[in-house]
Write a protein that holds these residues in place. Structure first.
Motif, PDB file in Angstrom:
ATOM      1  N   LEU A  72       8.888  -1.947  -6.780  1.00  0.00           N
ATOM      2  CA  LEU A  72       7.622  -1.275  -7.058  1.00  0.00           C
ATOM      3  C   LEU A  72       7.781   0.238  -7.161  1.00  0.00           C
ATOM      4  CD1 LEU A  72       5.174  -3.297  -4.769  1.00  0.00           C
ATOM      5  CD2 LEU A  72       5.393  -3.421  -7.262  1.00  0.00           C
ATOM      6  N   SER A  73       8.652   0.825  -6.349  1.00  0.00           N
ATOM      7  CA  SER A  73       8.831   2.276  -6.396  1.00  0.00           C
ATOM      8  C   SER A  73       9.590   2.728  -7.635  1.00  0.00           C
ATOM      9  CB  SER A  73       9.548   2.769  -5.131  1.00  0.00           C
ATOM     10  OG  SER A  73      10.876   2.272  -5.074  1.00  0.00           O
ATOM     11  N   HIS A  74      10.233   1.788  -8.328  1.00  0.00           N
ATOM     12  CA  HIS A  74      10.979   2.110  -9.549  1.00  0.00           C
ATOM     13  C   HIS A  74      10.339   1.472 -10.789  1.00  0.00           C
ATOM     14  CE1 HIS A  74      13.957   3.069  -6.485  1.00  0.00           C
ATOM     15  NE2 HIS A  74      14.682   3.661  -7.391  1.00  0.00           N
ATOM     16  N   LEU A  75       9.087   1.037 -10.670  1.00  0.00           N
ATOM     17  CA  LEU A  75       8.428   0.293 -11.742  1.00  0.00           C
ATOM     18  C   LEU A  75       7.408   1.149 -12.486  1.00  0.00           C
ATOM     19  CD1 LEU A  75       7.980  -2.541 -13.063  1.00  0.00           C
ATOM     20  CD2 LEU A  75       6.187  -2.903 -11.359  1.00  0.00           C
ATOM     21  N   ILE A  76       7.494   1.129 -13.806  1.00  0.00           N
ATOM     22  CA  ILE A  76       6.504   1.781 -14.664  1.00  0.00           C
ATOM     23  C   ILE A  76       5.531   0.701 -15.119  1.00  0.00           C
ATOM     24  CG2 ILE A  76       6.125   3.060 -16.797  1.00  0.00           C
ATOM     25  CD1 ILE A  76       9.045   4.025 -16.567  1.00  0.00           C
ATOM     26  N   ASP A  77       4.276   0.818 -14.690  1.00  0.00           N
ATOM     27  CA  ASP A  77       3.319  -0.244 -15.004  1.00  0.00           C
ATOM     28  C   ASP A  77       2.308   0.171 -16.067  1.00  0.00           C
ATOM     29  OD1 ASP A  77       1.831   1.564 -13.593  1.00  0.00           O
ATOM     30  OD2 ASP A  77       1.376   0.255 -11.914  1.00  0.00           O
ATOM     31  N   LYS A  78       2.643   1.157 -16.879  1.00  0.00           N
ATOM     32  CA  LYS A  78       1.741   1.620 -17.924  1.00  0.00           C
ATOM     33  C   LYS A  78       1.402   0.474 -18.877  1.00  0.00           C
ATOM     34  CE  LYS A  78       1.311   5.166 -21.506  1.00  0.00           C
ATOM     35  NZ  LYS A  78       1.990   6.285 -22.225  1.00  0.00           N
ATOM     36  N   ASP A  79       0.111   0.362 -19.195  1.00  0.00           N
ATOM     37  CA  ASP A  79      -0.370  -0.650 -20.132  1.00  0.00           C
ATOM     38  C   ASP A  79      -0.135  -2.080 -19.654  1.00  0.00           C
ATOM     39  OD1 ASP A  79      -1.158   1.372 -21.895  1.00  0.00           O
ATOM     40  OD2 ASP A  79       0.833   1.457 -22.790  1.00  0.00           O
ATOM     41  N   GLY A  80      -0.059  -2.260 -18.349  1.00  0.00           N
ATOM     42  CA  GLY A  80       0.118  -3.607 -17.832  1.00  0.00           C
ATOM     43  C   GLY A  80      -0.442  -3.739 -16.433  1.00  0.00           C
ATOM     44  N   TYR A  81      -0.252  -4.911 -15.860  1.00  0.00           N
ATOM     45  CA  TYR A  81      -0.761  -5.195 -14.531  1.00  0.00           C
ATOM     46  C   TYR A  81       0.369  -5.666 -13.624  1.00  0.00           C
ATOM     47  CZ  TYR A  81      -5.411  -5.376 -16.717  1.00  0.00           C
ATOM     48  OH  TYR A  81      -6.554  -5.095 -17.419  1.00  0.00           O
ATOM     49  N   VAL A  82       0.287  -5.265 -12.364  1.00  0.00           N
ATOM     50  CA  VAL A  82       1.115  -5.824 -11.309  1.00  0.00           C
ATOM     51  C   VAL A  82       0.169  -6.455 -10.305  1.00  0.00           C
ATOM     52  CG1 VAL A  82       2.709  -5.340  -9.416  1.00  0.00           C
ATOM     53  CG2 VAL A  82       2.957  -4.122 -11.585  1.00  0.00           C
ATOM     54  N   VAL A  83       0.396  -7.722 -10.004  1.00  0.00           N
ATOM     55  CA  VAL A  83      -0.418  -8.430  -9.015  1.00  0.00           C
ATOM     56  C   VAL A  83       0.506  -8.948  -7.933  1.00  0.00           C
ATOM     57  CG1 VAL A  83      -1.963 -10.376  -8.600  1.00  0.00           C
ATOM     58  CG2 VAL A  83      -2.117  -9.107 -10.753  1.00  0.00           C
ATOM     59  N   ALA A  84       0.134  -8.721  -6.680  1.00  0.00           N
ATOM     60  CA  ALA A  84       0.957  -9.191  -5.568  1.00  0.00           C
ATOM     61  C   ALA A  84       0.112  -9.970  -4.581  1.00  0.00           C
ATOM     62  CB  ALA A  84       1.637  -8.019  -4.869  1.00  0.00           C
ATOM     63  N   ASP A  85       0.576 -11.162  -4.259  1.00  0.00           N
ATOM     64  CA  ASP A  85      -0.008 -11.938  -3.171  1.00  0.00           C
ATOM     65  C   ASP A  85       0.825 -11.619  -1.939  1.00  0.00           C
ATOM     66  OD1 ASP A  85      -1.372 -13.811  -1.630  1.00  0.00           O
ATOM     67  OD2 ASP A  85       0.022 -15.416  -2.177  1.00  0.00           O
ATOM     68  N   MET A  86       0.214 -10.924  -0.982  1.00  0.00           N
ATOM     69  CA  MET A  86       0.976 -10.387   0.139  1.00  0.00           C
ATOM     70  C   MET A  86       0.972 -11.328   1.342  1.00  0.00           C
ATOM     71  SD  MET A  86       2.225  -7.718  -1.103  1.00  0.00           S
ATOM     72  CE  MET A  86       2.944  -7.099   0.410  1.00  0.00           C
ATOM     73  N   VAL A  87       1.891 -11.043   2.255  1.00  0.00           N
ATOM     74  CA  VAL A  87       1.991 -11.811   3.492  1.00  0.00           C
ATOM     75  C   VAL A  87       0.719 -11.624   4.308  1.00  0.00           C
ATOM     76  CG1 VAL A  87       3.103  -9.940   4.774  1.00  0.00           C
ATOM     77  CG2 VAL A  87       3.555 -12.312   5.420  1.00  0.00           C
ATOM     78  N   ALA A  88       0.365 -12.634   5.080  1.00  0.00           N
ATOM     79  CA  ALA A  88      -0.879 -12.609   5.838  1.00  0.00           C
ATOM     80  C   ALA A  88      -0.882 -11.524   6.906  1.00  0.00           C
ATOM     81  CB  ALA A  88      -1.107 -13.970   6.494  1.00  0.00           C
ATOM     82  N   GLY A  89      -2.084 -11.073   7.262  1.00  0.00           N
ATOM     83  CA  GLY A  89      -2.222 -10.067   8.310  1.00  0.00           C
ATOM     84  C   GLY A  89      -2.097  -8.662   7.771  1.00  0.00           C
ATOM     85  N   VAL A  90      -1.694  -7.743   8.636  1.00  0.00           N
ATOM     86  CA  VAL A  90      -1.630  -6.321   8.280  1.00  0.00           C
ATOM     87  C   VAL A  90      -0.193  -5.843   8.073  1.00  0.00           C
ATOM     88  CG1 VAL A  90      -3.802  -5.767   9.435  1.00  0.00           C
ATOM     89  CG2 VAL A  90      -1.668  -5.667  10.734  1.00  0.00           C
ATOM     90  N   ASP A  91       0.693  -6.758   7.700  1.00  0.00           N
ATOM     91  CA  ASP A  91       2.105  -6.405   7.580  1.00  0.00           C
ATOM     92  C   ASP A  91       2.387  -5.371   6.501  1.00  0.00           C
ATOM     93  OD1 ASP A  91       2.618  -8.074   9.621  1.00  0.00           O
ATOM     94  OD2 ASP A  91       3.826  -9.521   8.521  1.00  0.00           O
ATOM     95  N   ALA A  92       1.485  -5.204   5.537  1.00  0.00           N
ATOM     96  CA  ALA A  92       1.716  -4.194   4.492  1.00  0.00           C
ATOM     97  C   ALA A  92       1.788  -2.787   5.084  1.00  0.00           C
ATOM     98  CB  ALA A  92       0.622  -4.257   3.436  1.00  0.00           C
ATOM     99  N   PHE A  93       1.260  -2.616   6.297  1.00  0.00           N
ATOM    100  CA  PHE A  93       1.301  -1.303   6.933  1.00  0.00           C
ATOM    101  C   PHE A  93       2.548  -1.120   7.789  1.00  0.00           C
ATOM    102  CE2 PHE A  93      -3.173  -1.524   5.842  1.00  0.00           C
ATOM    103  CZ  PHE A  93      -3.432  -0.230   5.435  1.00  0.00           C
ATOM    104  N   ALA A  94       3.400  -2.132   7.853  1.00  0.00           N
ATOM    105  CA  ALA A  94       4.636  -2.010   8.614  1.00  0.00           C
ATOM    106  C   ALA A  94       5.725  -1.328   7.784  1.00  0.00           C
ATOM    107  CB  ALA A  94       5.124  -3.391   9.059  1.00  0.00           C
ATOM    108  N   ASN A  95       5.407  -1.000   6.546  1.00  0.00           N
ATOM    109  CA  ASN A  95       6.343  -0.342   5.645  1.00  0.00           C
ATOM    110  C   ASN A  95       5.505   0.509   4.685  1.00  0.00           C
ATOM    111  OD1 ASN A  95       5.249  -2.424   3.970  1.00  0.00           O
ATOM    112  ND2 ASN A  95       6.841  -3.782   4.728  1.00  0.00           N
TER     113      ASN A  95
END
Length: 200
Positions: free
Chosen positions: A144-167
């Motif tokens: 994701l940090s190296h991805l150019i998403d111009k003119d497109g979509y990125v969709v992510a189904d994330m792990v349950a809970g608040v783990d997205a804040f652990a990184n």
């Protein structure tokens, strides 16, 4: 645009992520969908075959292949120094969402029309009791940090809970859709997300 679906396990985030992906695919713009959940259900919901373990992004060989590509000619000599928070440099190779087939990611995705699906992967037998799932998500952060998403979509189904804040995953998206079911536990997850987001 980058959109993540988060929330308590069983709240419906995978179902809504899949439905949104199918809707977004109708725009005919490039679409990259990442199943970042420990329990991988996106392939089934989107009508894809189950991914063999060799296509799980977090497995050693795919992860090594992708990191080698992303680092390009920069001065990282040891891939172990390529951390999940390593930003791109002028010497890095970036990934264009409209040209995924020209990158090593093409070896690890399944495609239907303009919808490209990836799975991060789950625990394997040799990882039980020896690894945290956050480690599996590191390669998704790198992508994701190296991805150019111009003119497109990125969709992510994330792990349950608040783990997205652990990184740093919470900062990789333009929009985070927090799915809440009418239960005390689900509302607690919402409140925790809200508090962490205010401090991020």
């Amino acid at each position: 645009m980058r959109i993540a679906f988060v929330g308590k396990g069983g709240s419906g985030k995978t179902t809504l992520a899949a439905l949104f992906s199918l809707l977004a695919a109708k725009d005919r713009n490039p679409l990259a969908v990442f199943d970042g959940d420990l329990n991988m259900h996106m392939p089934e919901l989107l009508g894809f075959e189950l991914f063999p373990i060799t296509k799980h992004l977090s497995r050693p060989e795919p992860s090594r292949t992708i990191k080698t590509y992303l680092k390009g000619t920069n001065e990282i000599s040891d891939l172990n120094a390529f951390r999940k928070t390593t930003p791109p440099t002028k010497q890095s190779k970036l990934i264009s969402i409209s040209r995924l087939n020209e990158t090593p990611l093409a070896d690890f995705m399944q495609t239907k029309g303009n919808l490209n699906l990836f799975v991060v992967g789950t625990y394997e037998e040799d990882e039980i009791g020896a690894s945290c799932y956050h480690n599996n998500l590191a390669i998704l952060e790198n992508i994701l940090s190296h991805l150019i998403d111009k003119d497109g979509y990125v969709v992510a189904d994330m792990v349950a809970g608040v783990d997205a804040f652990a990184n740093t995953l919470h900062s990789q998206f333009d929009l985070m859709c927090l799915i809440v079911e009418p239960t005390k536990r689900s509302i607690e997850v919402f409140e925790k997300y809200h508090a962490l987001a205010k401090g991020a």
